[in-house]
Design a protein around this motif. Structure first.
Motif, PDB file in Angstrom:
ATOM      1  N   ASN A 149      -2.809   0.851  -9.704  1.00  0.00           N
ATOM      2  CA  ASN A 149      -3.183   2.261  -9.578  1.00  0.00           C
ATOM      3  C   ASN A 149      -1.994   3.204  -9.667  1.00  0.00           C
ATOM      4  O   ASN A 149      -2.147   4.411  -9.518  1.00  0.00           O
ATOM      5  N   ALA A 150      -0.813   2.663  -9.903  1.00  0.00           N
ATOM      6  CA  ALA A 150       0.387   3.507  -9.999  1.00  0.00           C
ATOM      7  C   ALA A 150       0.235   4.467 -11.178  1.00  0.00           C
ATOM      8  O   ALA A 150      -0.269   4.092 -12.240  1.00  0.00           O
ATOM      9  N   GLN A 181       6.992   2.562 -10.811  1.00  0.00           N
ATOM     10  CA  GLN A 181       6.569   1.764  -9.661  1.00  0.00           C
ATOM     11  C   GLN A 181       7.358   0.462  -9.624  1.00  0.00           C
ATOM     12  O   GLN A 181       7.799   0.016  -8.572  1.00  0.00           O
ATOM     13  N   ASP A 203       5.376  -6.596  -6.190  1.00  0.00           N
ATOM     14  CA  ASP A 203       3.953  -6.312  -6.026  1.00  0.00           C
ATOM     15  C   ASP A 203       3.543  -5.232  -7.017  1.00  0.00           C
ATOM     16  O   ASP A 203       3.908  -4.062  -6.861  1.00  0.00           O
ATOM     17  N   TYR A 204       2.815  -5.649  -8.032  1.00  0.00           N
ATOM     18  CA  TYR A 204       2.334  -4.738  -9.073  1.00  0.00           C
ATOM     19  C   TYR A 204       1.211  -3.880  -8.511  1.00  0.00           C
ATOM     20  O   TYR A 204       0.293  -4.395  -7.871  1.00  0.00           O
ATOM     21  N   ASP A 205       1.284  -2.581  -8.748  1.00  0.00           N
ATOM     22  CA  ASP A 205       0.244  -1.659  -8.293  1.00  0.00           C
ATOM     23  C   ASP A 205      -0.526  -1.146  -9.507  1.00  0.00           C
ATOM     24  O   ASP A 205      -0.025  -0.290 -10.241  1.00  0.00           O
TER      25      ASP A 205
END
Length: 156
Positions: free
Chosen positions: A28-29, A35, A24-26
């Motif tokens: 906002n990381a 991440q 799951d790519y974030d």
């Protein structure tokens, strides 16, 4: 999410053994590579980030551990240049054909000189972006260097 990208096709055509991992790519990381390492449960030093740079105003690619920062002076010197700077995100996207956060060194629209941080070769396998946000390929660092015709150098 498709697990077939230009990056995975290049690796398949080269006959390189690799595995594909999605997470799951974030968006906002604070640090995308870290991440990714956390989401994959991997050592951040073995999850490599792909950085697009300009060395003496010419495009190049640096692949370094996600928990380290590239030393632009060392990077420029490793490519026989005097200075290096990070490429603007829009320019990196245009040059590679990938979106920031999903830039892979494999299957870029234009082939550029590539450096892989020498410490990556201490790992049996490393993770490198597979051409999409949230997609990593795991392979031997020597195989990555061979496919990319990359130089090994200390650039962190």
């Amino acid at each position: 999410m498709s697990k077939t990208t230009r990056a995975t096709l290049v690796l398949q055509q080269a006959g390189v053994a690799f595995t594909v991992h999605s997470y799951d790519y974030d968006p906002n990381a604070e640090r995308i590579g870290l991440q990714a390492a956390e989401a994959l449960g991997a050592d951040p030093n073995s999850v490599l980030k792909t950085l697009m740079v300009l060395v003496d105003a010419k495009p190049a690619c640096a692949i370094v551990p996600s928990d380290r920062e590239v030393n632009l002076k060392k990077l420029a010197a490793s490519l026989g240049g005097k200075s290096a700077q990070m490429m603007k995100p829009a320019d990196a996207e245009r040059l590679t054909g990938y979106h920031v956060g999903g830039i892979s060194p494999f299957g870029q629209k234009k082939r550029v000189p590539t450096i892989i941080e020498e410490s990556a070769f201490a790992h049996e396998s490393v993770f490198i972006n597979g051409g999409q946000r949230g997609l990593q390929v795991q392979l031997k660092p020597a195989d990555a260097a061979k496919v990319l015709d990359a130089k090994k150098a200390g650039v962190v």
